[in-house]
Design a protein around this motif. Structure first.
Motif, PDB file in Angstrom:
ATOM      1  N   SER A   1       0.820  -1.211   0.000  1.00 48.73           N
ATOM      2  CA  SER A   1       0.000   0.000   0.000  1.00 48.73           C
ATOM      3  C   SER A   1       0.855   1.264   0.000  1.00 48.73           C
ATOM      4  CB  SER A   1      -0.917   0.010   1.226  1.00 48.73           C
ATOM      5  OG  SER A   1      -0.179   0.337   2.390  1.00 48.73           O
ATOM      6  N   SER A   2       0.188   2.402   0.040  1.00 51.13           N
ATOM      7  CA  SER A   2       0.883   3.695   0.074  1.00 51.13           C
ATOM      8  C   SER A   2       1.685   3.893   1.354  1.00 51.13           C
ATOM      9  CB  SER A   2      -0.137   4.836  -0.066  1.00 51.13           C
ATOM     10  OG  SER A   2      -0.837   4.748  -1.289  1.00 51.13           O
ATOM     11  N   GLU A   3       1.476   3.036   2.338  1.00 55.30           N
ATOM     12  CA  GLU A   3       2.156   3.170   3.629  1.00 55.30           C
ATOM     13  C   GLU A   3       3.512   2.476   3.680  1.00 55.30           C
ATOM     14  OE1 GLU A   3      -0.555   3.197   7.251  1.00 55.30           O
ATOM     15  OE2 GLU A   3      -1.733   1.974   5.881  1.00 55.30           O
TER      16      GLU A   3
ATOM     17  N   GLY B   1      -0.863  -1.317   6.681  1.00 52.46           N
ATOM     18  CA  GLY B   1      -1.652  -1.515   5.476  1.00 52.46           C
ATOM     19  C   GLY B   1      -1.542  -2.944   4.971  1.00 52.46           C
ATOM     20  N   SER B   2      -1.950  -3.150   3.711  1.00 55.32           N
ATOM     21  CA  SER B   2      -1.936  -4.492   3.119  1.00 55.32           C
ATOM     22  C   SER B   2      -0.505  -4.887   2.745  1.00 55.32           C
ATOM     23  CB  SER B   2      -2.814  -4.482   1.868  1.00 55.32           C
ATOM     24  OG  SER B   2      -2.957  -5.767   1.336  1.00 55.32           O
ATOM     25  N   PRO B   3      -0.144  -6.185   2.936  1.00 57.03           N
ATOM     26  CA  PRO B   3      -0.927  -7.307   3.438  1.00 57.03           C
ATOM     27  C   PRO B   3      -0.691  -7.614   4.917  1.00 57.03           C
ATOM     28  CG  PRO B   3       1.071  -8.153   2.456  1.00 57.03           C
ATOM     29  CD  PRO B   3       1.160  -6.645   2.372  1.00 57.03           C
TER      30      PRO B   3
ATOM     31  N   ASN C   1      -6.263   0.795  14.881  1.00 63.31           N
ATOM     32  CA  ASN C   1      -5.058   0.385  14.153  1.00 63.31           C
ATOM     33  C   ASN C   1      -4.403  -0.772  14.899  1.00 63.31           C
ATOM     34  OD1 ASN C   1      -4.781   2.797  12.180  1.00 63.31           O
ATOM     35  ND2 ASN C   1      -5.025   3.766  14.159  1.00 63.31           N
ATOM     36  N   THR C   2      -4.085  -1.846  14.185  1.00 62.64           N
ATOM     37  CA  THR C   2      -3.467  -2.997  14.852  1.00 62.64           C
ATOM     38  C   THR C   2      -1.982  -3.161  14.528  1.00 62.64           C
ATOM     39  OG1 THR C   2      -4.210  -4.460  13.070  1.00 62.64           O
ATOM     40  CG2 THR C   2      -5.643  -4.258  15.007  1.00 62.64           C
ATOM     41  N   VAL C   3      -1.464  -2.382  13.573  1.00 60.97           N
ATOM     42  CA  VAL C   3      -0.014  -2.321  13.340  1.00 60.97           C
ATOM     43  C   VAL C   3       0.351  -0.841  13.299  1.00 60.97           C
ATOM     44  CG1 VAL C   3       1.947  -3.097  11.958  1.00 60.97           C
ATOM     45  CG2 VAL C   3      -0.147  -4.466  11.989  1.00 60.97           C
TER      46      VAL C   3
END
Length: 324
Positions: free
Chosen positions: A13-15, A84-86, A289-291
């Motif tokens: 992702s963008s993150e 973000g993903s994944p 948020n989990t991460v």
């Protein structure tokens, strides 16, 4: 015997740039006398171990191992630093659970649920947890601007449903700004959530499992120099993050209790950071948020420091909890 720890970072992702910074901090902080730490970069086009010379070694995705000069490295635990993903949406959690490799984040279902703002808020509402008024739009839907404004009012926030770090978020003041805001959000996700503006003090609350106990960290007040807590406010210093928050004890107790309730209702593990805005003295949940970010400037490590928990203790505790 030292444990082999894979620190996964990067993502799809963008993150990804923020994730690389978080993962690097974890790598530099872990005690080398206790752990063999390996930086694992996870991107769509490659999963690789990167050594201190920036040499890359491919990851065997069948068993998540790495061959280095004829030696096969298996990992005792994975430290998840992918925002973000994944890494935050359940995919990596499911992968490691299938391989029976312990990891520091929550379970697959919890990750997928919390990453989906719409589903997470809908799941928590029956438990009496207050949220902003919301309106859902998917890519391809007919856009009824009058209905949106009637439901959520103006100003409002248009958000990509499954994105973090304020990517895909716009604050909208006028109805004729809605379509452009939707276009911005759809660049990040094909689902959008439009929420009413809550005018009040914004706080962030970290909750972790620390030494076997669910622990609420000191509360941080968010004061953005910008129109809201956007990317620049979060990462480019255009905000004040005040720990402990300048709220009275009644408000503090309310939001501490609520953040712990969210953590326990969702059956989370590892790190979490949830955001709230006080409206008429009542905390309203924005997201979970989990991460969360793990650099020294990030909110959760700041909160841990205020609680007397060092960065090394914070990260090592996450590993030990996962191994148990």
């Amino acid at each position: 015997m030292k444990k082999n720890i894979a620190i996964i970072m990067g993502g799809y992702s963008s993150e990804y740039e923020i994730s690389l910074k978080s993962g690097q901090v974890v790598y530099e902080t872990l005690d080398a006398s206790k752990y063999n730490a390996y930086r694992i970069h996870v991107f769509k086009h490659k999963w690789v171990y990167v050594n201190d010379l920036d040499e890359e070694f491919p990851v065997n995705r069948h068993d998540f191992s790495v061959d280095i000069d004829g030696n096969t490295i298996q990992f005792d635990c994975v430290f998840n630093a992918i925002h973000g993903s994944p890494g935050e949406d359940g995919f990596m959690q499911g992968y490691f659970e299938l391989l029976n490799i312990p990891h520091t984040s929550c379970g697959m279902y919890q990750a997928a649920l919390t990453f989906n703002k719409r589903d997470c808020l809908s799941t928590l509402k029956p438990y009496g947890i207050k949220t902003a008024e919301s309106y859902f739009v998917n890519l391809g839907d007919a856009i009824d601007e009058d209905a949106i404004v009637k439901k959520v009012g103006l100003p409002c926030f248009v958000k990509a449903n499954r994105a973090g770090s304020s990517f895909g978020i716009t604050k909208v003041y006028k109805q004729d700004e809605l379509q452009n805001a939707l276009n911005v959000a759809f660049k990040e996700d094909d689902e959008v959530i439009i929420e009413s503006y809550l005018d009040g003090v914004e706080v962030s609350v970290g909750v972790i499992t620390y030494k076997g106990e669910v622990t609420v960290l000191p509360i941080t007040e968010i004061v953005s120099d910008n129109d809201f807590f956007d990317y620049k406010a979060k990462y480019l210093g255009e905000s004040q993050e005040i720990t402990p928050a300048r709220i009275d004890e009644t408000q503090a107790n309310k939001v501490r209790s609520l953040a712990k309730k969210v953590y326990e209702v969702l059956k989370l593990k590892g790190f979490s950071r949830s955001e709230y805005i006080f409206k008429n003295g009542v905390p309203h949940l924005l997201e979970v948020n989990t991460v969360p970010g793990l650099t020294e400037a990030s909110i959760l490590p700041q909160q841990a420091n205020a609680a007397g928990i060092s960065m090394s203790d914070l990260f090592e505790n996450a590993i030990e909890e996962a191994l148990q």
